[in-house]
Design a protein around this motif. Structure first.
Motif, PDB file in Angstrom:
ATOM      1  N   MET A 265       5.267  -2.108  -0.479  1.00  0.00           N
ATOM      2  CA  MET A 265       4.126  -1.194  -0.502  1.00  0.00           C
ATOM      3  C   MET A 265       4.576   0.142  -1.061  1.00  0.00           C
ATOM      4  O   MET A 265       5.720   0.566  -0.868  1.00  0.00           O
ATOM      5  CB  MET A 265       3.545  -1.023   0.902  1.00  0.00           C
ATOM      6  CG  MET A 265       3.080  -2.324   1.541  1.00  0.00           C
ATOM      7  SD  MET A 265       2.364  -2.083   3.174  1.00  0.00           S
ATOM      8  CE  MET A 265       0.890  -1.167   2.749  1.00  0.00           C
ATOM      9  N   ASP A 266       3.645   0.801  -1.749  1.00  0.00           N
ATOM     10  CA  ASP A 266       3.953   2.086  -2.364  1.00  0.00           C
ATOM     11  C   ASP A 266       2.780   3.031  -2.121  1.00  0.00           C
ATOM     12  O   ASP A 266       1.616   2.637  -2.248  1.00  0.00           O
ATOM     13  CB  ASP A 266       4.187   1.914  -3.869  1.00  0.00           C
ATOM     14  CG  ASP A 266       4.471   3.237  -4.547  1.00  0.00           C
ATOM     15  OD1 ASP A 266       5.563   3.787  -4.317  1.00  0.00           O
ATOM     16  OD2 ASP A 266       3.600   3.716  -5.288  1.00  0.00           O
ATOM     17  N   HIS A 267       3.098   4.269  -1.758  1.00  0.00           N
ATOM     18  CA  HIS A 267       2.086   5.301  -1.522  1.00  0.00           C
ATOM     19  C   HIS A 267       2.200   6.340  -2.633  1.00  0.00           C
ATOM     20  O   HIS A 267       3.251   6.962  -2.803  1.00  0.00           O
ATOM     21  CB  HIS A 267       2.290   5.965  -0.159  1.00  0.00           C
ATOM     22  CG  HIS A 267       2.364   4.983   0.974  1.00  0.00           C
ATOM     23  ND1 HIS A 267       1.249   4.415   1.547  1.00  0.00           N
ATOM     24  CD2 HIS A 267       3.439   4.459   1.627  1.00  0.00           C
ATOM     25  CE1 HIS A 267       1.625   3.601   2.514  1.00  0.00           C
ATOM     26  NE2 HIS A 267       2.947   3.608   2.588  1.00  0.00           N
ATOM     27  N   THR A 268       1.122   6.533  -3.390  1.00  0.00           N
ATOM     28  CA  THR A 268       1.131   7.453  -4.520  1.00  0.00           C
ATOM     29  C   THR A 268      -0.043   8.419  -4.420  1.00  0.00           C
ATOM     30  O   THR A 268      -1.210   7.972  -4.373  1.00  0.00           O
ATOM     31  CB  THR A 268       1.038   6.685  -5.853  1.00  0.00           C
ATOM     32  OG1 THR A 268       2.081   5.719  -5.911  1.00  0.00           O
ATOM     33  CG2 THR A 268       1.130   7.636  -7.035  1.00  0.00           C
ATOM     34  N   THR A 287      -4.677   9.472  -1.335  1.00  0.00           N
ATOM     35  CA  THR A 287      -3.443   8.698  -1.510  1.00  0.00           C
ATOM     36  C   THR A 287      -3.806   7.243  -1.744  1.00  0.00           C
ATOM     37  O   THR A 287      -4.607   6.661  -1.000  1.00  0.00           O
ATOM     38  CB  THR A 287      -2.543   8.820  -0.272  1.00  0.00           C
ATOM     39  OG1 THR A 287      -2.193  10.190  -0.084  1.00  0.00           O
ATOM     40  CG2 THR A 287      -1.275   7.991  -0.433  1.00  0.00           C
ATOM     41  N   THR A 289      -2.561   3.493  -1.731  1.00  0.00           N
ATOM     42  CA  THR A 289      -1.543   2.597  -1.197  1.00  0.00           C
ATOM     43  C   THR A 289      -1.757   1.215  -1.789  1.00  0.00           C
ATOM     44  O   THR A 289      -2.854   0.651  -1.675  1.00  0.00           O
ATOM     45  CB  THR A 289      -1.614   2.531   0.334  1.00  0.00           C
ATOM     46  OG1 THR A 289      -1.408   3.838   0.872  1.00  0.00           O
ATOM     47  CG2 THR A 289      -0.554   1.587   0.883  1.00  0.00           C
ATOM     48  N   SER A 290      -0.726   0.676  -2.439  1.00  0.00           N
ATOM     49  CA  SER A 290      -0.828  -0.643  -3.062  1.00  0.00           C
ATOM     50  C   SER A 290       0.244  -1.554  -2.487  1.00  0.00           C
ATOM     51  O   SER A 290       1.328  -1.103  -2.102  1.00  0.00           O
ATOM     52  CB  SER A 290      -0.668  -0.540  -4.585  1.00  0.00           C
ATOM     53  OG  SER A 290       0.583   0.041  -4.907  1.00  0.00           O
ATOM     54  N   ALA A 291      -0.071  -2.857  -2.428  1.00  0.00           N
ATOM     55  CA  ALA A 291       0.855  -3.876  -1.936  1.00  0.00           C
ATOM     56  C   ALA A 291       1.109  -4.881  -3.047  1.00  0.00           C
ATOM     57  O   ALA A 291       0.170  -5.316  -3.730  1.00  0.00           O
ATOM     58  CB  ALA A 291       0.290  -4.572  -0.701  1.00  0.00           C
ATOM     59  N   PHE A 302      -5.059  -2.959  -2.229  1.00  0.00           N
ATOM     60  CA  PHE A 302      -4.803  -1.521  -2.287  1.00  0.00           C
ATOM     61  C   PHE A 302      -5.788  -0.817  -1.369  1.00  0.00           C
ATOM     62  O   PHE A 302      -6.834  -1.368  -0.981  1.00  0.00           O
ATOM     63  CB  PHE A 302      -4.919  -0.992  -3.720  1.00  0.00           C
ATOM     64  CG  PHE A 302      -6.292  -1.103  -4.303  1.00  0.00           C
ATOM     65  CD1 PHE A 302      -7.211  -0.061  -4.193  1.00  0.00           C
ATOM     66  CD2 PHE A 302      -6.688  -2.253  -4.971  1.00  0.00           C
ATOM     67  CE1 PHE A 302      -8.479  -0.169  -4.727  1.00  0.00           C
ATOM     68  CE2 PHE A 302      -7.962  -2.361  -5.508  1.00  0.00           C
ATOM     69  CZ  PHE A 302      -8.859  -1.321  -5.391  1.00  0.00           C
ATOM     70  N   TYR A 303      -5.463   0.424  -1.028  1.00  0.00           N
ATOM     71  CA  TYR A 303      -6.301   1.225  -0.142  1.00  0.00           C
ATOM     72  C   TYR A 303      -6.218   2.671  -0.600  1.00  0.00           C
ATOM     73  O   TYR A 303      -5.143   3.166  -0.966  1.00  0.00           O
ATOM     74  CB  TYR A 303      -5.829   1.103   1.307  1.00  0.00           C
ATOM     75  CG  TYR A 303      -6.517   2.054   2.251  1.00  0.00           C
ATOM     76  CD1 TYR A 303      -7.797   1.770   2.740  1.00  0.00           C
ATOM     77  CD2 TYR A 303      -5.897   3.238   2.642  1.00  0.00           C
ATOM     78  CE1 TYR A 303      -8.434   2.651   3.601  1.00  0.00           C
ATOM     79  CE2 TYR A 303      -6.527   4.118   3.508  1.00  0.00           C
ATOM     80  CZ  TYR A 303      -7.795   3.823   3.983  1.00  0.00           C
ATOM     81  OH  TYR A 303      -8.431   4.699   4.825  1.00  0.00           O
ATOM     82  N   THR A 304      -7.382   3.337  -0.585  1.00  0.00           N
ATOM     83  CA  THR A 304      -7.451   4.740  -0.965  1.00  0.00           C
ATOM     84  C   THR A 304      -8.043   5.527   0.190  1.00  0.00           C
ATOM     85  O   THR A 304      -9.105   5.162   0.724  1.00  0.00           O
ATOM     86  CB  THR A 304      -8.310   4.939  -2.221  1.00  0.00           C
ATOM     87  OG1 THR A 304      -7.780   4.139  -3.284  1.00  0.00           O
ATOM     88  CG2 THR A 304      -8.321   6.393  -2.645  1.00  0.00           C
ATOM     89  N   PRO A 309       0.543   8.770   4.455  1.00  0.00           N
ATOM     90  CA  PRO A 309       1.235   7.489   4.688  1.00  0.00           C
ATOM     91  C   PRO A 309       2.101   7.569   5.936  1.00  0.00           C
ATOM     92  O   PRO A 309       2.709   8.597   6.238  1.00  0.00           O
ATOM     93  CB  PRO A 309       2.079   7.301   3.424  1.00  0.00           C
ATOM     94  CG  PRO A 309       2.232   8.670   2.854  1.00  0.00           C
ATOM     95  CD  PRO A 309       0.991   9.416   3.201  1.00  0.00           C
TER      96      PRO A 309
END
Length: 310
Positions: A265-268, A287, A289-291, A302-304, A309
């Motif tokens: 997972m990455d938080h951008t 933010t 968040t993608s898996a 993904f989640y916005t 995070p």
């Protein structure tokens, strides 16, 4: 001019032993006699020439050694050595005696492995020597008439380590390196060397003839720079970010063999600012968040949102 040469009747010294050259054999080997014990031995002529070139052989003329290394370096008495060196020579001699007992034997890596293992276990040696070390010591030991003084390590005869510059010249050298080389302008070593020569020349004008500072060579400047930390040199010349990228430690991640075995997972933070429709006030940057499945590289979702995070 010295008239010493490899000839019948010539005496020479190797380590603490003195030998007499009896005759030259047809296979370019010399038959030698130990002057102290009377023992005969043979030695290749090439080895004698190599030892003389390295300063390990000195000819004896009228009872005095000439040529090769000075007598003070050629003769090493165990009583004059430190206890550590004397113990090391005695331990090393145990390996040489075992080689002598098993003759004829070729001194190779394959043949010396079992021998070193058995001797080190018998004498409880925690740091046994390598086979090349034994090969060199065995030659010296035989040439010296099996005298342990010939294999005493000559650590005191090693050259100086570290910088060879005088303290005053080293201060000037380090200052110029900091001002010219360790900068984003990235001056080259020849330019740094010229500046060091110029500054030392100015300093020598105020000194007496016998008290002038020696001018270092360009190679010395290269060595002074090589002693510095590569990370610090890279950071000073190319920036800290470049240095961290160059010297960072990275390794391969865990390996996967099937789907959904590992999901990363990455938080951008997004590059947009959300504004309220009614008040037109900025709400902030959402933010994303993608898996991602590491085996198939397929996005799992993904989640916005505005939540930070966790």
């Amino acid at each position: 001019m010295s008239l010493n040469r490899l000839r019948k009747g010539q005496r020479f010294k190797v380590g603490a032993g003195e030998f007499l050259m009896l005759q030259r054999l047809p296979d370019s080997r010399w038959q030698l006699q130990n002057c102290a014990t009377g023992e005969w031995s043979t030695l290749p002529e090439e080895d004698l020439l190599d030892w003389f070139a390295q300063g390990e052989v000195s000819f004896v003329v009228d009872g005095h050694a000439s040529g090769g290394a000075p007598e003070s370096k050629a003769v090493r008495y165990l009583v004059a050595c430190s206890p550590e060196l004397a113990t090391l020579a005695g331990t090393r001699e145990q390996y040489l005696k075992e080689i002598d007992r098993r003759q004829p034997i070729a001194i190779t890596q394959a043949s010396m492995g079992p021998l070193i293992g058995s001797v080190s276990e018998r004498i409880h040696d925690g740091k046994p020597p390598g086979w090349l070390t034994l090969w060199r010591d065995y030659r010296k030991w035989l040439a010296a008439g099996r005298d342990a003084r010939a294999i005493v390590p000559r650590y005191a005869d090693r050259g100086r380590r570290g910088t060879r510059l005088l303290p005053e010249a080293q201060i000037v050298s380090e200052r110029v390196i900091d001002e010219l080389y360790m900068t984003p302008e990235r001056k080259r070593v020849p330019e740094v060397h010229l500046e060091i020569v110029r500054r030392l020349g100015e300093a020598n004008q105020l000194r007496a003839e016998g008290d002038r500072l020696p001018i270092p060579s360009r190679r010395t400047v290269y060595r002074e720079i090589a002693r510095r930390s590569p990370y610090e040199v890279m950071a000073a010349r190319y920036g800290k970010r470049r240095a961290e990228m160059e010297f960072r430690v990275s390794a391969a991640g865990p390996e996967t063999s099937r789907a959904l075995q590992r999901v990363s997972m990455d938080h951008t933070p997004s590059d947009i600012i959300v504004v309220d429709d009614n008040s037109m006030l900025p709400l902030g940057r959402p933010t994303i968040t993608s898996a991602l499945d590491e085996q198939t590289r397929a996005p799992m979702g993904f989640y916005t949102g505005f939540e930070p995070p966790s």
